[in-house]
Design a protein around this motif. Structure first.
Motif, PDB file in Angstrom:
ATOM      1  N   PHE A  55     -23.692  -4.429  78.330  1.00  0.00           N
ATOM      2  CA  PHE A  55     -22.662  -5.421  78.635  1.00  0.00           C
ATOM      3  C   PHE A  55     -22.880  -6.798  78.010  1.00  0.00           C
ATOM      4  CE2 PHE A  55     -22.543  -2.490  82.313  1.00  0.00           C
ATOM      5  CZ  PHE A  55     -21.229  -2.054  82.192  1.00  0.00           C
ATOM      6  N   VAL A  56     -24.092  -7.135  77.611  1.00  0.00           N
ATOM      7  CA  VAL A  56     -24.360  -8.494  77.132  1.00  0.00           C
ATOM      8  C   VAL A  56     -24.681  -8.509  75.641  1.00  0.00           C
ATOM      9  CG1 VAL A  56     -25.771 -10.571  77.421  1.00  0.00           C
ATOM     10  CG2 VAL A  56     -25.169  -9.184  79.419  1.00  0.00           C
ATOM     11  N   ASN A  57     -25.836  -7.952  75.268  1.00  0.00           N
ATOM     12  CA  ASN A  57     -26.286  -8.009  73.877  1.00  0.00           C
ATOM     13  C   ASN A  57     -27.163  -6.802  73.603  1.00  0.00           C
ATOM     14  OD1 ASN A  57     -28.073  -8.665  71.558  1.00  0.00           O
ATOM     15  ND2 ASN A  57     -26.999 -10.630  71.592  1.00  0.00           N
ATOM     16  N   ARG A  58     -26.679  -5.927  72.746  1.00  0.00           N
ATOM     17  CA  ARG A  58     -27.393  -4.673  72.497  1.00  0.00           C
ATOM     18  C   ARG A  58     -28.790  -4.920  71.929  1.00  0.00           C
ATOM     19  NH1 ARG A  58     -25.468   0.074  68.269  1.00  0.00           N
ATOM     20  NH2 ARG A  58     -27.266   1.475  68.611  1.00  0.00           N
ATOM     21  N   ARG A  59     -28.866  -5.807  70.944  1.00  0.00           N
ATOM     22  CA  ARG A  59     -30.153  -6.062  70.286  1.00  0.00           C
ATOM     23  C   ARG A  59     -31.159  -6.649  71.271  1.00  0.00           C
ATOM     24  NH1 ARG A  59     -32.509 -10.334  67.458  1.00  0.00           N
ATOM     25  NH2 ARG A  59     -33.853  -9.694  65.727  1.00  0.00           N
ATOM     26  N   LEU A  60     -30.739  -7.634  72.061  1.00  0.00           N
ATOM     27  CA  LEU A  60     -31.630  -8.264  73.016  1.00  0.00           C
ATOM     28  C   LEU A  60     -32.083  -7.272  74.085  1.00  0.00           C
ATOM     29  CD1 LEU A  60     -33.065 -10.738  74.140  1.00  0.00           C
ATOM     30  CD2 LEU A  60     -30.953 -11.330  75.349  1.00  0.00           C
ATOM     31  N   GLY A  61     -31.153  -6.441  74.542  1.00  0.00           N
ATOM     32  CA  GLY A  61     -31.509  -5.443  75.542  1.00  0.00           C
ATOM     33  C   GLY A  61     -32.577  -4.486  75.042  1.00  0.00           C
ATOM     34  N   ALA A  86     -32.450 -11.474  82.358  1.00  0.00           N
ATOM     35  CA  ALA A  86     -31.469 -10.399  82.226  1.00  0.00           C
ATOM     36  C   ALA A  86     -30.443 -10.446  83.355  1.00  0.00           C
ATOM     37  CB  ALA A  86     -32.171  -9.045  82.205  1.00  0.00           C
ATOM     38  N   ILE A  87     -30.910 -10.682  84.583  1.00  0.00           N
ATOM     39  CA  ILE A  87     -29.996 -10.798  85.718  1.00  0.00           C
ATOM     40  C   ILE A  87     -29.072 -11.997  85.534  1.00  0.00           C
ATOM     41  CG2 ILE A  87     -29.864 -11.239  88.200  1.00  0.00           C
ATOM     42  CD1 ILE A  87     -32.471  -9.651  88.487  1.00  0.00           C
ATOM     43  N   SER A  88     -29.648 -13.125  85.075  1.00  0.00           N
ATOM     44  CA  SER A  88     -28.842 -14.323  84.820  1.00  0.00           C
ATOM     45  C   SER A  88     -27.761 -14.046  83.782  1.00  0.00           C
ATOM     46  CB  SER A  88     -29.746 -15.472  84.354  1.00  0.00           C
ATOM     47  OG  SER A  88     -30.718 -15.777  85.315  1.00  0.00           O
ATOM     48  N   ALA A  89     -28.137 -13.323  82.716  1.00  0.00           N
ATOM     49  CA  ALA A  89     -27.182 -13.009  81.653  1.00  0.00           C
ATOM     50  C   ALA A  89     -26.055 -12.124  82.165  1.00  0.00           C
ATOM     51  CB  ALA A  89     -27.903 -12.328  80.499  1.00  0.00           C
ATOM     52  N   LEU A  90     -26.385 -11.174  83.034  1.00  0.00           N
ATOM     53  CA  LEU A  90     -25.363 -10.292  83.606  1.00  0.00           C
ATOM     54  C   LEU A  90     -24.404 -11.069  84.501  1.00  0.00           C
ATOM     55  CD1 LEU A  90     -27.589  -7.196  84.440  1.00  0.00           C
ATOM     56  CD2 LEU A  90     -25.764  -7.288  82.727  1.00  0.00           C
ATOM     57  N   ILE A  91     -24.954 -11.984  85.310  1.00  0.00           N
ATOM     58  CA  ILE A  91     -24.099 -12.807  86.171  1.00  0.00           C
ATOM     59  C   ILE A  91     -23.186 -13.686  85.324  1.00  0.00           C
ATOM     60  CG2 ILE A  91     -24.109 -14.672  87.875  1.00  0.00           C
ATOM     61  CD1 ILE A  91     -26.706 -13.525  88.968  1.00  0.00           C
ATOM     62  N   LYS A  92     -23.749 -14.274  84.277  1.00  0.00           N
ATOM     63  CA  LYS A  92     -22.959 -15.136  83.394  1.00  0.00           C
ATOM     64  C   LYS A  92     -21.855 -14.357  82.693  1.00  0.00           C
ATOM     65  CE  LYS A  92     -22.579 -19.352  81.753  1.00  0.00           C
ATOM     66  NZ  LYS A  92     -22.370 -20.511  82.628  1.00  0.00           N
ATOM     67  N   LYS A  93     -22.155 -13.099  82.352  1.00  0.00           N
ATOM     68  CA  LYS A  93     -21.154 -12.258  81.701  1.00  0.00           C
ATOM     69  C   LYS A  93     -20.014 -11.947  82.652  1.00  0.00           C
ATOM     70  CE  LYS A  93     -19.732  -9.530  78.304  1.00  0.00           C
ATOM     71  NZ  LYS A  93     -19.404 -10.045  76.956  1.00  0.00           N
ATOM     72  N   SER A 111     -22.798 -21.164  87.445  1.00  0.00           N
ATOM     73  CA  SER A 111     -24.096 -21.664  87.010  1.00  0.00           C
ATOM     74  C   SER A 111     -25.172 -20.703  87.496  1.00  0.00           C
ATOM     75  CB  SER A 111     -24.346 -23.063  87.580  1.00  0.00           C
ATOM     76  OG  SER A 111     -25.652 -23.486  87.286  1.00  0.00           O
ATOM     77  N   VAL A 112     -26.028 -20.282  86.585  1.00  0.00           N
ATOM     78  CA  VAL A 112     -27.042 -19.287  86.945  1.00  0.00           C
ATOM     79  C   VAL A 112     -28.446 -19.886  86.915  1.00  0.00           C
ATOM     80  CG1 VAL A 112     -25.675 -17.336  86.176  1.00  0.00           C
ATOM     81  CG2 VAL A 112     -27.158 -18.505  84.550  1.00  0.00           C
ATOM     82  N   ALA A 113     -28.524 -21.212  86.895  1.00  0.00           N
ATOM     83  CA  ALA A 113     -29.838 -21.843  86.862  1.00  0.00           C
ATOM     84  C   ALA A 113     -30.630 -21.558  88.133  1.00  0.00           C
ATOM     85  CB  ALA A 113     -29.688 -23.350  86.672  1.00  0.00           C
ATOM     86  N   TYR A 114     -29.917 -21.272  89.212  1.00  0.00           N
ATOM     87  CA  TYR A 114     -30.590 -21.040  90.486  1.00  0.00           C
ATOM     88  C   TYR A 114     -31.210 -19.648  90.584  1.00  0.00           C
ATOM     89  CZ  TYR A 114     -26.351 -18.409  91.568  1.00  0.00           C
ATOM     90  OH  TYR A 114     -25.324 -17.509  91.528  1.00  0.00           O
ATOM     91  N   VAL A 115     -30.877 -18.743  89.670  1.00  0.00           N
ATOM     92  CA  VAL A 115     -31.356 -17.358  89.776  1.00  0.00           C
ATOM     93  C   VAL A 115     -32.875 -17.295  89.709  1.00  0.00           C
ATOM     94  CG1 VAL A 115     -31.364 -15.093  88.690  1.00  0.00           C
ATOM     95  CG2 VAL A 115     -29.231 -16.366  88.890  1.00  0.00           C
ATOM     96  N   ALA A 116     -33.469 -17.978  88.742  1.00  0.00           N
ATOM     97  CA  ALA A 116     -34.931 -17.961  88.604  1.00  0.00           C
ATOM     98  C   ALA A 116     -35.590 -18.524  89.854  1.00  0.00           C
ATOM     99  CB  ALA A 116     -35.351 -18.757  87.376  1.00  0.00           C
ATOM    100  N   PHE A 117     -35.009 -19.611  90.387  1.00  0.00           N
ATOM    101  CA  PHE A 117     -35.577 -20.203  91.602  1.00  0.00           C
ATOM    102  C   PHE A 117     -35.516 -19.229  92.774  1.00  0.00           C
ATOM    103  CE2 PHE A 117     -34.719 -22.351  95.648  1.00  0.00           C
ATOM    104  CZ  PHE A 117     -35.908 -23.055  95.805  1.00  0.00           C
ATOM    105  N   LEU A 118     -34.381 -18.569  92.950  1.00  0.00           N
ATOM    106  CA  LEU A 118     -34.235 -17.613  94.048  1.00  0.00           C
ATOM    107  C   LEU A 118     -35.184 -16.434  93.888  1.00  0.00           C
ATOM    108  CD1 LEU A 118     -30.348 -17.506  94.546  1.00  0.00           C
ATOM    109  CD2 LEU A 118     -32.048 -18.639  95.984  1.00  0.00           C
ATOM    110  N   MET A 119     -35.334 -15.941  92.662  1.00  0.00           N
ATOM    111  CA  MET A 119     -36.238 -14.821  92.426  1.00  0.00           C
ATOM    112  C   MET A 119     -37.675 -15.198  92.750  1.00  0.00           C
ATOM    113  SD  MET A 119     -34.640 -12.082  91.444  1.00  0.00           S
ATOM    114  CE  MET A 119     -36.004 -11.167  90.749  1.00  0.00           C
ATOM    115  N   ASP A 120     -38.099 -16.350  92.248  1.00  0.00           N
ATOM    116  CA  ASP A 120     -39.478 -16.775  92.484  1.00  0.00           C
ATOM    117  C   ASP A 120     -39.715 -17.108  93.951  1.00  0.00           C
ATOM    118  OD1 ASP A 120     -40.022 -16.447  89.822  1.00  0.00           O
ATOM    119  OD2 ASP A 120     -39.727 -18.550  89.300  1.00  0.00           O
ATOM    120  N   ALA A 121     -38.730 -17.758  94.595  1.00  0.00           N
ATOM    121  CA  ALA A 121     -38.875 -18.095  96.009  1.00  0.00           C
ATOM    122  C   ALA A 121     -38.951 -16.841  96.868  1.00  0.00           C
ATOM    123  CB  ALA A 121     -37.705 -18.974  96.463  1.00  0.00           C
TER     124      ALA A 121
END
Length: 297
Positions: free
Chosen positions: A81-87, A153-160, A166-176
């Motif tokens: 769904f986002v980027n074949r090469r990156l995936g 990857a999760i952030s990219a899927l949400i953004k897609k 805004s997906v800046a909070y995803v990393a914070f939520l994951m780490d928290a």
């Protein structure tokens, strides 16, 4: 001729990508095998959740299997769904990580384990080592591909799905969430929880340091009435280029010259001495995090 050049550039780019994935995956895999998996704390993100499950299940399921189960579905969705090469690159990066851990186990390498050393404080040293070494691996991925794992990857899927979000909070939520769960998984002990936090912090510091650039410096902007003499001395003593700009002071409305010079940190003291030897000279400086070209750090 241009088609040949394009093809050779494409092949060269893929070779560099493969080498970057191998280096980053091996670096992170070594950090996980030698310092993390045997010491009862978790890294951040999706990998941290996999490690927590590994410890929660008393190591009854292989750590590499859990890492693949947690991350591969996310990377496959990114590929579709986002980027074949990156995936595909993220999948290869994960496989290199897990294969590195499996190879170390098969070769019988001894991990740095607090149980073997008989000192609970050994976990702190293992945590620091994991943060530093894995941070280098993450930096290689982020610098080359802009991604280093499941959280991105999760952030990219949400953004897609929701481009406006805004997906800046995803990393914070994951780490928290990893830190919160780690407290209960590791028998509500403070040391493993603190080590999880410390590992996250150190890894992020290392990533920031590497991404900010090894070739950093300090930019001086010097307003002077003696541009020729001052620039000649700077060129001779500091061995760095000088750019001259004509400026006008708004208070006196007199024409002056501003010299711009980028130097290394250890040359700041010498630069100050040179500037002070020219009366009426005004200077300011600021740190710059990356210098491209022929700048010698």
């Amino acid at each position: 001729m241009s088609q040949l050049n394009n093809k050779s550039d494409y092949i060269r780019q893929w070779i560099v990508d493969i080498l970057a994935v191998l280096l980053a995956g091996t670096t992170v895999g070594l950090a996980y095998f030698f310092f993390q998996n045997s010491n009862g704390f978790a890294p951040g993100g999706v990998g941290g959740l996999a490690t927590i499950c590994y410890d929660l299940l008393n190591h009854s399921i292989n750590w590499s299997v859990l890492m693949i189960l947690f991350n591969i579905p996310i990377f496959v969705l990114v590929t579709i769904f986002v980027n074949r090469r990156l995936g595909l690159i993220l999948i290869a990066y994960l496989l290199v990580q897990t294969l590195c851990v499996e190879a170390c186990e098969m070769l019988g390498f001894n991990a740095y384990c607090k149980a073997n050393n008989g000192d609970d404080f050994e976990i702190v040293f293992a945590c620091i080592a994991t943060g530093v070494i894995s941070g280098v691996g993450f930096s290689i991925m982020l610098r080359r591909f802009g991604a280093s794992g499941g959280t991105y990857a999760i952030s990219a899927l949400i953004k897609k799905a929701k481009p406006e979000s805004s997906v800046a909070y995803v990393a914070f939520l994951m780490d928290a969430s990893v830190v919160f769960i780690a407290f209960f998984v590791y028998d509500m002990k403070i040391t493993p929880t603190i080590c999880t936090l410390l590992n996250l912090f150190i890894a992020n510091v290392v990533v920031d340091y590497v991404l900010s650039g090894i070739k950093n410096g300090y930019k001086f902007e010097i307003v002077t009435n003696n541009p020729d003499e001052l620039s000649a001395e700077l060129l001779q003593r500091l061995k760095h280029g000088v750019t001259e700009i004509r400026v006008q002071g708004m208070y006196s409305h007199t024409e002056k010259y501003m010299l711009v010079c980028i130097i290394r940190k250890k040359q700041i003291g010498e630069m100050m001495k040179i500037i002070k030897s020219y009366p009426g000279t005004f200077a300011s400086f600021s740190k710059i995090t990356e210098v491209f070209g022929k700048f010698v750090p």
